[in-house]
Design a protein around this motif. Structure first.
Motif, PDB file in Angstrom:
ATOM      1  N   GLY A  90       9.887  23.734 -15.651  1.00  0.00           N
ATOM      2  CA  GLY A  90      10.553  24.264 -13.756  1.00  0.00           C
ATOM      3  C   GLY A  90       8.740  25.582 -14.217  1.00  0.00           C
ATOM      4  N   LEU A  91       7.885  25.867 -15.609  1.00  0.00           N
ATOM      5  CA  LEU A  91       6.960  26.030 -15.050  1.00  0.00           C
ATOM      6  C   LEU A  91       5.350  25.012 -15.114  1.00  0.00           C
ATOM      7  CD1 LEU A  91       7.031  28.340 -18.485  1.00  0.00           C
ATOM      8  CD2 LEU A  91       6.253  29.210 -16.470  1.00  0.00           C
ATOM      9  N   ALA A  92       6.268  24.087 -15.874  1.00  0.00           N
ATOM     10  CA  ALA A  92       5.498  23.039 -15.458  1.00  0.00           C
ATOM     11  C   ALA A  92       4.693  22.702 -13.853  1.00  0.00           C
ATOM     12  CB  ALA A  92       5.035  21.584 -16.442  1.00  0.00           C
ATOM     13  N   VAL A  93       6.602  22.353 -13.243  1.00  0.00           N
ATOM     14  CA  VAL A  93       5.872  21.884 -11.777  1.00  0.00           C
ATOM     15  C   VAL A  93       5.354  22.542 -11.105  1.00  0.00           C
ATOM     16  CG1 VAL A  93       7.833  21.309 -10.146  1.00  0.00           C
ATOM     17  CG2 VAL A  93       8.247  20.004 -11.579  1.00  0.00           C
ATOM     18  N   PHE A  94       5.230  24.067 -11.072  1.00  0.00           N
ATOM     19  CA  PHE A  94       5.005  25.088 -10.628  1.00  0.00           C
ATOM     20  C   PHE A  94       4.348  25.842 -10.831  1.00  0.00           C
ATOM     21  CE2 PHE A  94       5.838  29.088  -7.257  1.00  0.00           C
ATOM     22  CZ  PHE A  94       6.451  28.052  -5.813  1.00  0.00           C
ATOM     23  N   LEU A  95       3.085  25.284 -11.628  1.00  0.00           N
ATOM     24  CA  LEU A  95       2.135  26.304 -11.805  1.00  0.00           C
ATOM     25  C   LEU A  95       0.836  26.081 -11.060  1.00  0.00           C
ATOM     26  CD1 LEU A  95       2.303  26.082 -16.091  1.00  0.00           C
ATOM     27  CD2 LEU A  95       2.111  28.415 -14.534  1.00  0.00           C
ATOM     28  N   ILE A  96       1.307  25.231 -11.129  1.00  0.00           N
ATOM     29  CA  ILE A  96      -0.869  25.295  -9.887  1.00  0.00           C
ATOM     30  C   ILE A  96      -0.604  25.369  -8.209  1.00  0.00           C
ATOM     31  CG2 ILE A  96      -2.495  23.115  -9.072  1.00  0.00           C
ATOM     32  CD1 ILE A  96      -1.830  21.769 -11.407  1.00  0.00           C
ATOM     33  N   THR A  97       0.866  24.989  -7.902  1.00  0.00           N
ATOM     34  CA  THR A  97       0.475  25.629  -7.112  1.00  0.00           C
ATOM     35  C   THR A  97       1.067  27.433  -7.029  1.00  0.00           C
ATOM     36  OG1 THR A  97       2.357  24.307  -6.333  1.00  0.00           O
ATOM     37  CG2 THR A  97       2.859  26.043  -4.824  1.00  0.00           C
ATOM     38  N   ALA A  98       1.452  28.028  -7.649  1.00  0.00           N
ATOM     39  CA  ALA A  98       1.905  29.243  -7.586  1.00  0.00           C
ATOM     40  C   ALA A  98       0.656  30.103  -7.753  1.00  0.00           C
ATOM     41  CB  ALA A  98       2.334  29.934  -9.120  1.00  0.00           C
ATOM     42  N   GLY A  99      -0.233  28.589  -8.670  1.00  0.00           N
ATOM     43  CA  GLY A  99      -1.691  29.774  -8.359  1.00  0.00           C
ATOM     44  C   GLY A  99      -2.474  29.590  -7.621  1.00  0.00           C
ATOM     45  N   LYS A 100      -2.408  29.072  -6.882  1.00  0.00           N
ATOM     46  CA  LYS A 100      -2.850  28.645  -5.509  1.00  0.00           C
ATOM     47  C   LYS A 100      -2.255  29.743  -4.070  1.00  0.00           C
ATOM     48  CE  LYS A 100      -5.566  26.423  -1.770  1.00  0.00           C
ATOM     49  NZ  LYS A 100      -7.039  26.187  -1.779  1.00  0.00           N
TER      50      LYS A 100
ATOM     51  N   ARG B 101      -5.929  27.403   3.717  1.00  0.00           N
ATOM     52  CA  ARG B 101      -4.635  27.022   3.746  1.00  0.00           C
ATOM     53  C   ARG B 101      -3.757  26.214   2.733  1.00  0.00           C
ATOM     54  NH1 ARG B 101      -6.500  23.871   9.346  1.00  0.00           N
ATOM     55  NH2 ARG B 101      -6.852  25.636  10.615  1.00  0.00           N
ATOM     56  N   LEU B 102      -2.408  26.207   3.292  1.00  0.00           N
ATOM     57  CA  LEU B 102      -1.701  25.446   1.893  1.00  0.00           C
ATOM     58  C   LEU B 102      -1.677  24.100   2.226  1.00  0.00           C
ATOM     59  CD1 LEU B 102       1.088  27.832   1.853  1.00  0.00           C
ATOM     60  CD2 LEU B 102      -0.549  27.853   0.170  1.00  0.00           C
TER      61      LEU B 102
ATOM     62  N   PRO C  70      -7.953  20.922  -0.405  1.00  0.00           N
ATOM     63  CA  PRO C  70      -6.969  20.361  -1.462  1.00  0.00           C
ATOM     64  C   PRO C  70      -6.307  21.440  -2.217  1.00  0.00           C
ATOM     65  CG  PRO C  70      -9.292  20.037  -2.302  1.00  0.00           C
ATOM     66  CD  PRO C  70      -9.427  20.124  -0.507  1.00  0.00           C
ATOM     67  N   LEU C  71      -5.230  21.201  -2.757  1.00  0.00           N
ATOM     68  CA  LEU C  71      -5.083  22.508  -2.845  1.00  0.00           C
ATOM     69  C   LEU C  71      -5.476  22.591  -5.074  1.00  0.00           C
ATOM     70  CD1 LEU C  71      -1.884  23.934  -4.419  1.00  0.00           C
ATOM     71  CD2 LEU C  71      -1.026  21.419  -5.467  1.00  0.00           C
ATOM     72  N   LEU C  72      -5.690  20.896  -4.697  1.00  0.00           N
ATOM     73  CA  LEU C  72      -6.911  20.765  -6.426  1.00  0.00           C
ATOM     74  C   LEU C  72      -7.476  20.292  -6.355  1.00  0.00           C
ATOM     75  CD1 LEU C  72      -6.962  22.402  -9.705  1.00  0.00           C
ATOM     76  CD2 LEU C  72      -5.534  19.903  -9.960  1.00  0.00           C
TER      77      LEU C  72
ATOM     78  N   GLY D   7      -7.040  30.984 -10.022  1.00  0.00           N
ATOM     79  CA  GLY D   7      -5.415  31.088  -9.552  1.00  0.00           C
ATOM     80  C   GLY D   7      -5.302  29.633 -10.139  1.00  0.00           C
ATOM     81  N   VAL D   8      -5.624  28.883  -8.941  1.00  0.00           N
ATOM     82  CA  VAL D   8      -5.770  27.166  -9.646  1.00  0.00           C
ATOM     83  C   VAL D   8      -5.650  26.778 -11.217  1.00  0.00           C
ATOM     84  CG1 VAL D   8      -6.349  24.704  -8.835  1.00  0.00           C
ATOM     85  CG2 VAL D   8      -5.952  26.836  -6.939  1.00  0.00           C
ATOM     86  N   ALA D   9      -6.908  27.152 -10.863  1.00  0.00           N
ATOM     87  CA  ALA D   9      -7.406  26.848 -12.608  1.00  0.00           C
ATOM     88  C   ALA D   9      -6.114  27.724 -13.563  1.00  0.00           C
ATOM     89  CB  ALA D   9      -8.705  27.410 -12.993  1.00  0.00           C
ATOM     90  N   SER D  10      -6.539  28.930 -13.711  1.00  0.00           N
ATOM     91  CA  SER D  10      -4.903  29.330 -14.454  1.00  0.00           C
ATOM     92  C   SER D  10      -3.679  28.529 -14.769  1.00  0.00           C
ATOM     93  CB  SER D  10      -4.902  30.853 -14.035  1.00  0.00           C
ATOM     94  OG  SER D  10      -3.781  31.229 -14.833  1.00  0.00           O
ATOM     95  N   GLY D  11      -3.773  28.476 -13.075  1.00  0.00           N
ATOM     96  CA  GLY D  11      -2.682  27.026 -13.653  1.00  0.00           C
ATOM     97  C   GLY D  11      -2.705  25.762 -13.768  1.00  0.00           C
TER      98      GLY D  11
END
Length: 525
Positions: A70-80, A209-210, A266-268, A403-407
């Motif tokens: 759960g952590l790994a899948v959502f971390l970068i998205t959550a950072g964004k 934008r997301l 982009p997201l990342l 946030g993205v970098a932290s994710g």
């Protein structure tokens, strides 16, 4: 809503506490520790959960891996999401959700339901971690970031290493459910401090934008990778299902990279990896987690199964590592503010490698001094690595991507944890299967056939022994001794491989470059 582009000031931090850098650090402390603690607190509780819910080794691994998934899948998205909507808002949502799912886990009556809620708990944990780091990144000036990351690393590393200690006490006194109920008072404290101390919500990238296609592609790629890492040790690395899921992860990862290259928002942003320090820091975070999570997962079976310690005793045995991680990270942060990240990080990786070598020489009757020496080196070394890798990734990223970098940093850590338990678990299991018949023969016992060996392997991998019902005391002692020796063979190899990986990572860390001392442009709302 309009936005303007300005430059972040590089002036010293404000003197105020509430809404200032140090107030922010205090406010996010308990939320961060809650997330890190839950990554390892179940390590000591696993044997009790297994007995209470009649769970297999594979199911017990999912109690840990479900959370990491759960952590790994959502971390970068959550950072964004934090960059887009404000890290304060996302942090508070994450803490409340984490508390509620913790209660649901404790109330679970079966392992499948428990694992499902652990995955959901990981999703809310994924919201907390990058939001907290984003708050730090935007609150502290560049010349103090090393110090901030050091304290953050102390919270993260100390809580991660303290998990088995806290878990051992709670399980021994109150039962396994208490390791999840404890999140309620901690979470309430985190919410109260957040309301009191955090500055008003502020989005650092409000105009973006997301990237929905990017989110979908990345989520599937990470989910497939973690799934394969978890299941491969059980069904086999060459099993068609393993190969299919790994291929799926690769296809979606390539599709994600192509999407991010072409996307207007982009997201990342892949340009972030043009910084060698960001790229190397990400790899180092994976390797650091591989050594830490892999060693914690299997050493608890050694302490409880082979040494016969109680959950509390095994938790206390890990105290030297906990103390070193809690003390070492702030020292590492101050040192890195002065001399940079490269040399301290390389030194930390070398110390961690030496600690793993010490642990690879453990015997069934090793004393407290031997065990503690390995954990002191491992904890002290990893505290420098965690601080250095974090500074390399986030310190070299612009504020609007905090946030993205932290994710990304946190995702690397979680993937490393899954990789550690999967790969080291596979090495342990294969070694046990090869060594167990020989140890049985040396003990004067008949060699187990293929079916008997397969039935024993899971128990022996947990530091236990498959003693037949009604066996005499002499036979039971012989089976137990042979099983423990086979387990030690597997653990020695796993720790030895980890040590080699750490030494190689130390060489890689020397290629890192210092972070900029002035802020990069950021978007203010």
């Amino acid at each position: 809503m309009t936005s303007t582009t300005t430059a972040e000031p590089s002036a010293p931090a404000p003197k105020r506490f509430r809404g200032g850098p140090w107030g922010t650090l205090v406010a996010i402390a308990f939320g961060v520790m809650m997330v890190a603690l839950d990554g390892t607190i179940v390590a000591v509780a696993n044997p009790v959960i297994g007995a209470d819910l009649n769970a297999s080794l594979a199911e017990l691994q999912w109690v840990t891996h479900g959370y990491l998934l759960g952590l790994a899948v959502f971390l970068i998205t959550a950072g964004k999401l934090g960059d887009r909507f404000g890290h304060r808002r996302m942090y508070m949502i994450g803490v409340v959700g984490f508390m509620l799912t913790s209660v649901a886990i404790a109330l679970s009556s079966g392992v499948i339901l428990l694992v499902a809620f652990r995955v959901l708990q990981g999703v809310f944990g994924a919201i907390i971690a990058p939001a907290a780091m984003g708050l730090l990144r935007s609150s502290f000036p560049p010349h103090m970031l090393g110090r901030a990351f050091g304290v953050f690393g102390s919270l993260l590393g100390g809580a991660t290493a303290a998990g088995p200690i806290v878990g051992g006490f709670l399980v021994g006194v109150f039962g396994w459910q208490s390791v999840f109920y404890i999140n309620v008072p901690v979470g309430l404290l985190a919410v109260g401090l957040g309301v009191w101390l955090l500055a008003p919500n502020r989005a650092v990238d409000a105009g973006s934008r997301l990237d929905a296609p990017g989110i979908l592609l990345l989520s599937v790629a990470i989910f497939a990778l973690v799934w394969a890492l978890v299941e491969a040790p059980t069904i086999g690395w060459a099993h068609p299902e393993t190969l299919l899921v790994l291929a799926l992860a690769l296809v979606f990862a390539v599709a994600f990279a192509l999407r991010e290259h072409l996307a207007a928002d982009p997201l990342l942003p892949l340009g972030i990896f043009r910084s060698s320090s960001v790229s190397i820091g990400t790899v180092l975070m994976i390797l650091m987690a591989l050594g830490l999570m892999g060693s914690l997962f299997f050493v608890t079976f050694y302490l409880q199964g082979v040494h016969g310690m109680s959950p509390i005793e095994s938790g206390l045995q890990l105290l030297p590592m906990t103390a070193m991680m809690a003390v070492g990270s702030p020292l590492a942060g101050r040192l890195m503010d002065r001399v940079g990240t490269r040399v301290p990080t390389a030194a930390g990786l070398t110390a961690a490698a030496l600690g793993l070598l010490v642990l690879s020489q453990l015997a069934t009757d090793s004393g407290v001094v031997h065990i503690s020496a390995g954990f002191v080196l491992l904890g002290g070394g990893l505290s420098f690595v965690m601080t250095g890798a974090t500074a390399a990734i986030i310190g070299n990223a612009p504020v609007k991507l905090a946030g993205v970098a932290s994710g990304m940093q946190q995702a690397a850590m979680q993937l490393g944890g899954s990789l550690g338990t999967a790969v080291l678990g596979a090495l342990l299991s294969v070694t046990i299967a090869g060594a167990l018949p020989g140890h049985f023969a040396d003990a004067g016992l008949p060699r187990p056939d293929a079916a008997e060996l397969a039935a024993m392997q899971g128990l022996v991998s947990q530091g236990a022994a498959a003693v037949p019902e009604g066996a005499s005391a002499e036979v039971a002692a012989a089976i137990t001794g042979a099983s423990h020796l086979a387990f030690m063979d597997g653990m020695h190899l796993a720790f030895g491989v980890s040590a080699v990986v750490m030494f190689l990572a130390a060489l890689l860390s020397l290629a890192m470059k210092p972070a900029p001392r002035t802020e990069q442009p950021a978007v203010h709302v």
